[in-house]
Write an enzyme that holds these catalytic residues in place. Structure first.
Site, PDB file in Angstrom:
ATOM      1  N   ALA A  17      -4.821  -4.558  -4.655  1.00  0.00           N
ATOM      2  CA  ALA A  17      -4.644  -5.689  -5.551  1.00  0.00           C
ATOM      3  C   ALA A  17      -3.189  -5.700  -5.999  1.00  0.00           C
ATOM      4  CB  ALA A  17      -5.563  -5.569  -6.751  1.00  0.00           C
ATOM      5  N   LYS A  38      -5.762 -13.974  -6.021  1.00  0.00           N
ATOM      6  CA  LYS A  38      -6.147 -13.238  -7.223  1.00  0.00           C
ATOM      7  C   LYS A  38      -5.558 -13.919  -8.456  1.00  0.00           C
ATOM      8  CE  LYS A  38      -5.345  -8.869  -9.582  1.00  0.00           C
ATOM      9  NZ  LYS A  38      -4.563  -7.629  -9.591  1.00  0.00           N
ATOM     10  N   VAL A  89       8.792  15.504   9.932  1.00  0.00           N
ATOM     11  CA  VAL A  89       9.988  16.213   9.475  1.00  0.00           C
ATOM     12  C   VAL A  89       9.637  17.679   9.250  1.00  0.00           C
ATOM     13  CG1 VAL A  89      11.648  16.415   7.580  1.00  0.00           C
ATOM     14  CG2 VAL A  89      10.953  14.161   8.415  1.00  0.00           C
TER      15      VAL A  89
END
Lengths: 483, 507
Positions: B52, B80, B187
């Protein structure tokens, strides 16, 4: 369950200068059932927040809200419009620049970046060159106030007003009388403390006492009410400002102009405030300046030199006494900033208007925000003295951390950080710094060529042409307006 | 314009949402000033927070030059209008925190004071009924707002989308259109300049070395560069925000319609989210492991969701707080490596976006970092985090719930002074402490205070001036106008399918 607070029954405003009367109008309009009494106080020449007849665009909005019509100011109070302030010599001999008003004075539209991205319209690079419609119109001597239509050619213009102080006060008094504000001419001889850090009543030379729920101190630099309160504490601003007095020249001939001018002199910024009834030259002078030096810098013998001590009250609202304008902050009035500050404080009082009793949390919030307003207004003045020429002349003035950061960011990156309760939009602050010759750095967006400068410049040119077509010569407009 | 320096080599570590947002944003906005390389490993999962969002995300997507419909289709996005909070103040209570305002001020007095006055007299409807965003959200309607200053311009909108699709969508965009180089690999070593301590090189498992001038740490909670390598101090906010786990699980929709609103439902040891996407419902239980075990929480959330389960619950671990400085030496942390605040107000992506925005504004052109710009960046980022923090704490603290240890703790804890002062001002006067920078202004605070039963004792005296009937008539007119507007709006799903195709094909 929340209860509406009781309405104040009586509010006393100490000071019947323009600020006191304006405050009374605002309070009476907000609280029509509350008795509002304005008490006469002998005019204070150092009350720059009302004695110098100009402010900034914020005041226009406040006036509108209070039903003080711009047309009436033009007709009855000698009002005229300032689109820009033109500065000379801040960056050294020969340097000049103009600073205007409004959010649209950033024609390169670089601010669109921050606006769209959630930093808000607040943190923004200010684009160079400082072109604005206001500057174009001021140079052409053409102007008419925007009609209010959103898409009209003059819609994006913003401006400050100047006016004749006594005529402005008379106009305000008429309005205040219509609203039923009362005027008290007896002299305050003392205050009766209320035991809670505030005032229970004022003792008058008539023998009467005037009690009120709230007292508003608009008495000028003497702060006749606040000065009586035990918590009263002054924060000295003399380390930040060299000015100790304001030299005021005799009024010169009338001048109808869309710009005012500020010129760097060996003593400070000489400001020429144009007016329909006369051009007023003003110069804030350091302590110890000789009469000859002052006359030379001002361009004429001063009619008056008004001493003042820069600084502000630690808290502008103590107990049930709230101070506005010069009673709580003293600063050089250059460009209308002192009056602007007073009017912002008044608007803040309207926002946080108390009931019959003052709530400590609300008072603390007022003091927090009012102090920020005063400090940011002081920063705006101090910025003028941070230009290259003034810095060379007065090298040891202190800068606030906020102003230091702003200058550093502007000089290295062309960026003006947002500050809460500032009197200036970041764009306005940016153009001020450009105009006074502070060298502007380049931000990464400009360096990356973001913002398509050419297209923006073309669009601006078009808008400028449309604005010039839409605006008559200012004198013509003025003639019609006062006819 | 000054001569352009050699491009700064920016290395973004991490291919989650924050990583690809950073890479796409820097490459687009700084163009010739940078080369952007992003290192990610397919073996490292992403958290994919931020299903959201807040309205700010729209500007971000637009600014990248991405078409809204295309973006929504690709991320299975819905619209929304706010967040529907349930059971926070008391069990059974609910309110919507809208992207919008409540009513209009009159005579210089904010709307909610009049509402309080009518409410006291039993003459007011729910506060949300005077917000167009709330009214539309509750009716499952949607239409984009206008910009004309009328009632229909009083709200904004954001998206609910599949965060695990947003990163890849931006990756596609950034590598194809913006020249971002993507390097696959883990990494294994971070090399630093022995004198300055600056990070100089990332060494991958394959032995490949990636050198850079500026490193954007988007490695998530591991905070590999800022936290592990540079040892930047962590400020722990868990005493105020004790939730430290989330059990996330998707389920199927149970209805054709999807609400244009995210739900946050308070639970005995935290709260759960419910986010309607196009293809599924996102669910998750954010809880405090002090008060409930992971297994229990997983069982609770599995029981609580209403659609068919689409996966097993996945548990995420975190801690509320932030690094003291998000920018240290030549490392800038964006996203979870910089700080974490639970997604109660959908702020995760905003906080990344905000940091990217400030980084661009304060970018060290030519690669030379000035300590003053770093300080300015940290000042702004801290201010943003701290404001969100206070607002989140309010949601927990402002409660009458005493039905669990968790709620007893948050109800009675001491909150930061900055929040306590705001609450005092509200309680005594009904006023909101004002600021213009950062997130969450008046309407947001009012929604939560009143939605969670924090009533002021007193409100503005000026509400006594008009007759109560006069206020009631004005509110009734406003309410009628809103009902009319909402009636004229299309349904949420209807709007998603109309005109431009925003719906993705069924899976």
């Amino acid at each position: 369950m929340s209860e509406a607070r009781e309405l104040p029954q009586r509010i006393v405003v100490a000071g019947d200068g323009p600020l006191g009367v304006l405050a009374a109008i605002a309070l009476r309009k907000a609280l029509p059932r509350t008795e509002v009494i304005v008490i006469a106080i002998p005019p204070d020449p150092a009350a720059f927040a009302e004695r110098i007849g100009t402010a900034l665009p914020f005041t226009n909005r406040l006036h509108d809200r209070l039903g003080i019509e711009e047309a009436a100011l033009v007709r009855q109070a000698g009002a005229s419009h300032r689109l820009v302030m033109r500065y000379f010599g801040g960056g050294g001999p020969g340097q000049a620049g103009a600073a205007g008003y409004g959010a649209s004075i950033d024609p390169a539209m670089k601010t669109a970046f921050a606006r769209e991205w959630g930093g808000g319209p607040r943190n923004a690079e200010t684009g160079a060159p400082p072109r604005s419609l206001g500057e174009v119109l001021a140079a052409a001597g053409r102007f008419a106030p925007p009609s209010g239509e959103a898409e009209a050619p003059l819609a994006e213009l913003d401006y400050a007003l100047r006016w004749n102080v006594p005529a402005y006060r008379d106009l305000l008094i008429q309005i205040a009388q219509r609203l039923g504000v009362q005027h008290e001419r007896a002299v305050i001889t003392g205050v009766v403390p209320d035991g809670a850090g505030g005032i229970a009543a004022l003792a008058m030379d008539s023998g009467a006492q005037i009690a009120a729920d709230l007292y508003v101190d608009c008495s000028g630099s003497g702060a006749v009410l606040l000065d009586q309160l035990p918590e009263h504490r002054w924060l000295d601003g003399r380390g930040t400002f060299h000015a100790r007095g304001l030299a005021i020249a005799a009024l010169a001939g009338p001048m109808l102009a869309l710009e005012d001018r500020a010129t760097w002199t060996p003593l400070g910024w000489r400001w020429e405030l144009a007016g329909r009834d006369g051009l007023q030259a003003l110069l804030a002078v350091p302590g110890g300046a000789s009469d000859e030096a002052i006359a030379a810098a001002l361009g004429s013998e001063p009619a008056a030199i008004v001493p003042f001590a820069p600084g502000r009250l630690d808290a502008a609202w103590l107990g049930n006494v709230v101070g506005l304008g010069s009673s709580v902050a003293e600063l050089e009035p250059l460009g209308g900033i002192a009056q602007d500050l007073a009017h912002r404080q008044l608007a803040l009082l309207l926002e946080l208007l108390p009931g019959r009793t003052v709530d400590p949390a609300e008072r603390a919030e007022f003091n927090r925000r009012s102090a920020l307003m005063a400090d940011r207004a002081a920063d705006w003045i101090a910025a003028h003295y941070a230009a290259p020429a003034p810095t060379a002349r007065f090298p040891s003035l202190n800068l606030s951390p906020d102003l230091s950061r702003t200058l550093d960011q502007f000089i290295r990156r062309g960026r003006v950080p947002f500050a809460e309760e500032t009197p200036m939009l970041v764009q306005e602050f940016g153009t001020l710094l450009q105009a006074i010759g502070v060298p502007q750095g380049e931000g990464p967006m400009a360096a990356a060529g973001e913002g398509s400068g050419e297209a923006a410049a073309r669009a601006f040119e078009e808008r400028a042409r449309a604005a010039l077509n839409a605006a008559p010569p200012y004198a013509e407009w003025m003639q019609r307006a006062v006819a | 314009m000054s001569e352009r320096p050699a491009p700064t080599r920016v290395v973004v570590l991490g291919g989650g949402t924050a990583g690809w947002m950073s890479a796409a944003g820097l490459a687009k906005l700084l163009g010739p000033l940078v080369t952007v390389t992003l290192v990610e490993s397919e073996d490292i999962g992403i958290v994919g927070v931020g299903e959201a969002t807040l309205p700010h995300i729209r500007g971000f997507v637009e600014r990248l030059g991405i078409d809204e419909a295309e973006f929504m289709r690709a991320t299975h996005a819905t619209y929304k209008l706010g967040i529907d909070f349930r059971d926070f103040g008391r069990i059974g209570d609910s309110y919507v925190h809208p992207f919008g305002t409540f009513g209009e001020e009159a005579a210089g007095v904010p709307f909610h004071h009049y509402w309080l006055e009518l409410q006291r007299r039993g003459m007011a409807e729910d506060l949300g009924h005077y917000s167009l965003a709330v009214s539309a959200a509750l009716a499952s309607k949607f239409r984009p707002p206008t910009a004309d200053g009328s009632l229909t311009s009083t709200y904004g909108y954001a998206y609910q989308f599949d965060a695990t699709l947003f990163g890849p969508f931006l990756r596609e965009h950034a590598t194809k259109n913006r020249g971002v180089e993507r390097i696959e690999g883990k990494v294994v070593e971070v090399r630093q300049d022995p004198e300055s301590g600056d990070v100089t090189t990332l060494v991958l498992e394959s032995g490949r070395e990636i050198a850079g001038d500026l490193f954007v740490d988007c490695s998530g909670f591991r905070s590999l560069l800022l936290g592990s390598t540079l040892g930047e101090r962590w400020e722990d906010w868990s005493p105020w925000l004790p939730c430290d786990r989330a059990a996330a699980l998707p389920c199927a929709h149970i209805s054709e319609d999807f609400a244009p609103v995210t739900s946050a439902i308070a639970m005995p040891a935290g709260w759960r989210w419910r986010i309607p996407l196009q293809h599924r419902m996102g669910n998750g239980y954010v809880f405090s492991s002090q008060f409930i075990s992971e297994d229990e929480a997983c069982a609770v959330i599995s029981d609580a969701v209403d659609g068919e389960l689409l996966a097993e619950p996945r548990v995420l671990r975190f801690r509320a707080g932030r690094r003291s400085k998000s920018w240290n030496r030549n490392v800038i942390a964006v996203g979870l490596s910089s700080g974490f605040l639970e997604p109660l107000e959908s702020t995760s992506l905003y906080l990344s976006q905000m940091a990217i925005t400030y980084l661009i504004e304060l970018f060290p052109v030519g690669g030379q970092i000035d300590a003053r710009d770093r300080d300015e960046f940290n000042r702004l980022v801290d201010m943003e985090y701290d404001r969100v923090r206070d607002f989140l704490i309010l949601h927990f603290h402002a409660t009458e719930r005493d039905d669990s240890e968790f709620w007893n703790h948050v109800r009675t804890m001491q909150v930061p002074d900055t929040l306590a002062e705001k609450m005092t001002l509200w309680r005594e006067t009904g006023r909101i402490e004002k600021y213009s920078d950062g997130l969450f202004y008046d309407a947001s605070w009012i929604a939560v205070y009143l939605g969670q039963g924090v009533w002021p004792q007193r409100h503005d005296p000026r509400t006594r001036l008009p007759a109560p009937e006069q206020i009631a008539r004005a509110l009734a007119r406003l309410r009628e106008a809103m009902i009319e507007e909402v009636a004229a709006m299309p349904g949420h799903r209807e709007f998603l399918t109309a005109n431009v195709q925003r719906l993705a094909a069924a899976p």
